[in-house]
Design a protein around this motif. Structure first.
Motif, mmCIF file in Angstrom:
data_model
loop_
_atom_site.group_PDB
_atom_site.id
_atom_site.type_symbol
_atom_site.label_atom_id
_atom_site.label_comp_id
_atom_site.label_asym_id
_atom_site.label_seq_id
_atom_site.Cartn_x
_atom_site.Cartn_y
_atom_site.Cartn_z
ATOM 1 N N SER A 35 0.458 -1.338 -0.283
ATOM 2 C CA SER A 35 0.130 -0.302 0.251
ATOM 3 C C SER A 35 1.031 1.061 -0.089
ATOM 4 N N CYS A 36 0.786 1.971 -0.671
ATOM 5 C CA CYS A 36 1.075 3.144 -0.291
ATOM 6 C C CYS A 36 0.786 4.103 1.083
ATOM 7 N N THR A 37 0.460 3.850 1.940
ATOM 8 C CA THR A 37 -0.290 4.010 3.225
ATOM 9 C C THR A 37 1.544 3.183 3.876
ATOM 10 N N GLN A 38 1.659 2.286 3.664
ATOM 11 C CA GLN A 38 2.944 1.955 4.261
ATOM 12 C C GLN A 38 4.235 2.359 3.863
ATOM 13 N N ILE A 39 4.049 2.936 2.154
ATOM 14 C CA ILE A 39 5.442 3.752 2.550
ATOM 15 C C ILE A 39 5.404 4.830 2.880
ATOM 16 N N LEU A 40 4.796 5.726 3.406
ATOM 17 C CA LEU A 40 4.433 6.521 3.987
ATOM 18 C C LEU A 40 4.657 6.440 5.268
ATOM 19 N N ALA A 41 4.957 5.304 5.939
ATOM 20 C CA ALA A 41 4.800 5.462 7.228
ATOM 21 C C ALA A 41 6.493 4.956 7.624
ATOM 22 N N GLU A 42 6.749 4.229 6.166
ATOM 23 C CA GLU A 42 8.020 3.908 6.363
ATOM 24 C C GLU A 42 8.581 4.959 6.187
ATOM 25 N N ILE A 43 8.400 6.137 5.236
ATOM 26 C CA ILE A 43 9.077 7.776 5.786
ATOM 27 C C ILE A 43 8.930 8.377 6.577
ATOM 28 N N PHE A 44 8.562 7.629 7.342
ATOM 29 C CA PHE A 44 8.145 9.167 8.114
ATOM 30 C C PHE A 44 8.192 8.851 9.621
ATOM 31 N N SER A 58 -6.877 -1.580 4.477
ATOM 32 C CA SER A 58 -8.065 -1.066 3.111
ATOM 33 C C SER A 58 -7.162 -1.988 2.568
ATOM 34 N N ASP A 59 -6.209 -1.775 2.157
ATOM 35 C CA ASP A 59 -5.829 -2.137 0.237
ATOM 36 C C ASP A 59 -5.205 -3.687 1.238
ATOM 37 N N THR A 60 -5.143 -3.970 1.809
ATOM 38 C CA THR A 60 -5.089 -5.818 1.314
ATOM 39 C C THR A 60 -6.158 -6.616 1.962
ATOM 40 N N SER A 61 -6.831 -6.151 2.105
ATOM 41 C CA SER A 61 -8.575 -6.537 2.768
ATOM 42 C C SER A 61 -8.102 -7.570 3.962
ATOM 43 N N ALA A 62 -7.415 -6.634 5.037
ATOM 44 C CA ALA A 62 -6.970 -7.432 6.389
ATOM 45 C C ALA A 62 -5.988 -8.100 6.120
ATOM 46 N N PHE A 63 -4.970 -7.619 5.450
ATOM 47 C CA PHE A 63 -3.292 -8.660 4.968
ATOM 48 C C PHE A 63 -4.138 -10.194 4.449
ATOM 49 N N ILE A 64 -5.091 -10.174 3.696
ATOM 50 C CA ILE A 64 -5.073 -11.553 3.191
ATOM 51 C C ILE A 64 -4.559 -11.491 1.591
ATOM 52 N N GLU A 65 -4.473 -9.694 1.480
ATOM 53 C CA GLU A 65 -4.213 -9.918 -0.084
ATOM 54 C C GLU A 65 -2.285 -9.861 -0.569
ATOM 55 N N ALA A 104 6.944 -9.798 6.692
ATOM 56 C CA ALA A 104 6.871 -9.361 7.967
ATOM 57 C C ALA A 104 7.049 -7.535 8.409
ATOM 58 N N LYS A 105 7.848 -7.152 6.954
ATOM 59 C CA LYS A 105 7.637 -5.772 7.209
ATOM 60 C C LYS A 105 6.324 -4.814 7.306
ATOM 61 N N THR A 106 5.539 -5.910 7.349
ATOM 62 C CA THR A 106 3.999 -4.298 7.039
ATOM 63 C C THR A 106 3.388 -5.027 8.717
ATOM 64 N N PHE A 107 3.838 -6.101 9.238
ATOM 65 C CA PHE A 107 3.328 -6.575 10.470
ATOM 66 C C PHE A 107 3.948 -5.495 11.311
ATOM 67 N N GLU A 108 5.211 -5.339 11.046
ATOM 68 C CA GLU A 108 5.559 -4.274 11.451
ATOM 69 C C GLU A 108 5.484 -2.696 11.776
ATOM 70 N N ILE A 109 5.238 -2.511 10.810
ATOM 71 C CA ILE A 109 4.988 -1.072 10.437
ATOM 72 C C ILE A 109 3.267 -1.318 11.558
ATOM 73 N N VAL A 110 2.617 -1.926 11.082
ATOM 74 C CA VAL A 110 1.231 -2.420 11.738
ATOM 75 C C VAL A 110 1.606 -2.261 13.728
ATOM 76 N N SER A 111 2.279 -2.899 14.047
ATOM 77 C CA SER A 111 2.643 -2.857 15.431
ATOM 78 C C SER A 111 2.911 -1.274 16.035
ATOM 79 N N PHE A 112 4.152 -0.809 14.670
ATOM 80 C CA PHE A 112 4.605 0.383 15.128
ATOM 81 C C PHE A 112 3.040 1.574 15.646
ATOM 82 N N LEU A 113 2.850 1.368 14.219
ATOM 83 C CA LEU A 113 1.150 2.714 14.483
ATOM 84 C C LEU A 113 0.504 2.286 15.795
#
Length: 301
Positions: free
Chosen positions: A121-130, A150-157, A162-171
């Motif tokens: 997702s674009c939002t993950q990119i922004l999270a990583e940048i900022f 939204s863009d992963t349909s709750a992580f099934i797409e 692992a980076k996604t879940f790391e970002i989610v944990s941070f958020l």
């Protein structure tokens, strides 16, 4: 390139944030989050978006249009200038332009481009940048989390790692409430949305491995923006079905959304100036509903 982008954001006096036509959760969430990070000097211009995203903090600052002059235009979650559809004027008039995106089809159409096709997702990119550059407030974290969900349909797409879940944990550590976001995106349903679901399911036709349904322009209340993802999910996982297609008719064009298990549907959508990913893509076909159906069916064989 990233340093150039951050420098342009910092020195700009007036910024407009844009995204693609028929914006989804990632497009809207990334736009709001970036607006919050950039502050009052930034505006979001989105002519229409689904009311299901009004739960997002900051959604009330989105403008339908603006007559301001901008020295910087930022396109989010958009692969090319064509897909901005109605936003090009802001992009072309700005002195400098930036594109931040995660689509493999991105055409690097801005002066400064930051594209990570491995990101879901674009939002993950922004999270990583900022995350290490700016204070991430609860509201920013909520928007960034919503876009990922939204863009992963709750992580099934696609592209969830692992980076996604790391970002989610941070958020979530910054105050984002996953249950609140999930309920609003994946479970909340207005009476009008439920009516559309009923129509979609009642119209599903299965031809071999392809399942299709549609909404007419009369169904969608004179062009009201529709979040197509929750509608597709109503028949996306039928046993034996390889490709699902949803046609949504607007006044002079039809929004076509496709999903597949393994079939490359991106190449089909690219023929109609669309984009997306190999198993999740879309396009807009001018003309009537029947015209769009015929063209897509021909491509699907």
């Amino acid at each position: 390139m990233l340093n150039n982008i951050l420098n342009e954001m910092k020195k700009a006096n007036a910024i407009v944030i844009l995204t693609h036509q028929f914006p989804d959760g990632d497009a809207i969430s990334s736009s709001i989050a970036l607006k919050m990070l950039l502050g009052d000097k930034a505006d979001i211009v989105i002519p229409s978006f689904p009311e299901s995203f009004t739960f997002l903090p900051g959604s009330d600052v989105i403008k339908k249009a603006s007559d301001k002059k901008y020295d910087l235009a930022i396109a989010l979650d958009c692969a090319n200038l064509i897909r901005l559809m109605g936003h090009e004027e802001y992009f072309k008039k700005a002195k400098r332009t930036i594109a931040i995106d995660h689509h493999v089809t991105n055409e690097n159409f801005a002066k400064y481009n930051f594209v990570d096709a491995s990101s879901p997702s674009c939002t993950q990119i922004l999270a990583e940048i900022f995350r290490d550059r700016e204070p991430i407030s609860k509201d920013v974290a909520t928007c960034l989390l919503a876009g990922i969900v939204s863009d992963t349909s709750a992580f099934i797409e696609r592209n969830v790692t692992a980076k996604t879940f790391e970002i989610v944990s941070f958020l979530t550590s910054r105050g984002a409430d996953y249950q609140y976001v999930y309920e609003n995106l994946m479970q909340h349903c207005t009476k009008d949305q439920f009516r559309l679901k009923q129509l979609i399911v009642s119209r599903v036709v299965i031809n071999k491995k392809v399942a299709m349904s549609y909404l007419t322009k009369e169904d969608v209340f004179s062009g009201t923006a529709i979040d197509h993802k929750y509608l597709l999910s109503e028949y996306q996982y039928i046993d034996g079905v390889e490709v699902v297609v949803l046609f949504i008719e607007y006044e002079n064009a039809v929004k076509v959304s496709l999903r597949s298990r393994n079939t490359d549907i991106l190449n089909i959508c690219k023929k109609f100036d669309g984009g997306g990913h190999k198993t999740s893509a879309g396009c807009v076909i001018p003309g009537t509903l029947e015209n769009a159906k015929a063209k897509i069916l021909k491509e699907l064989g």
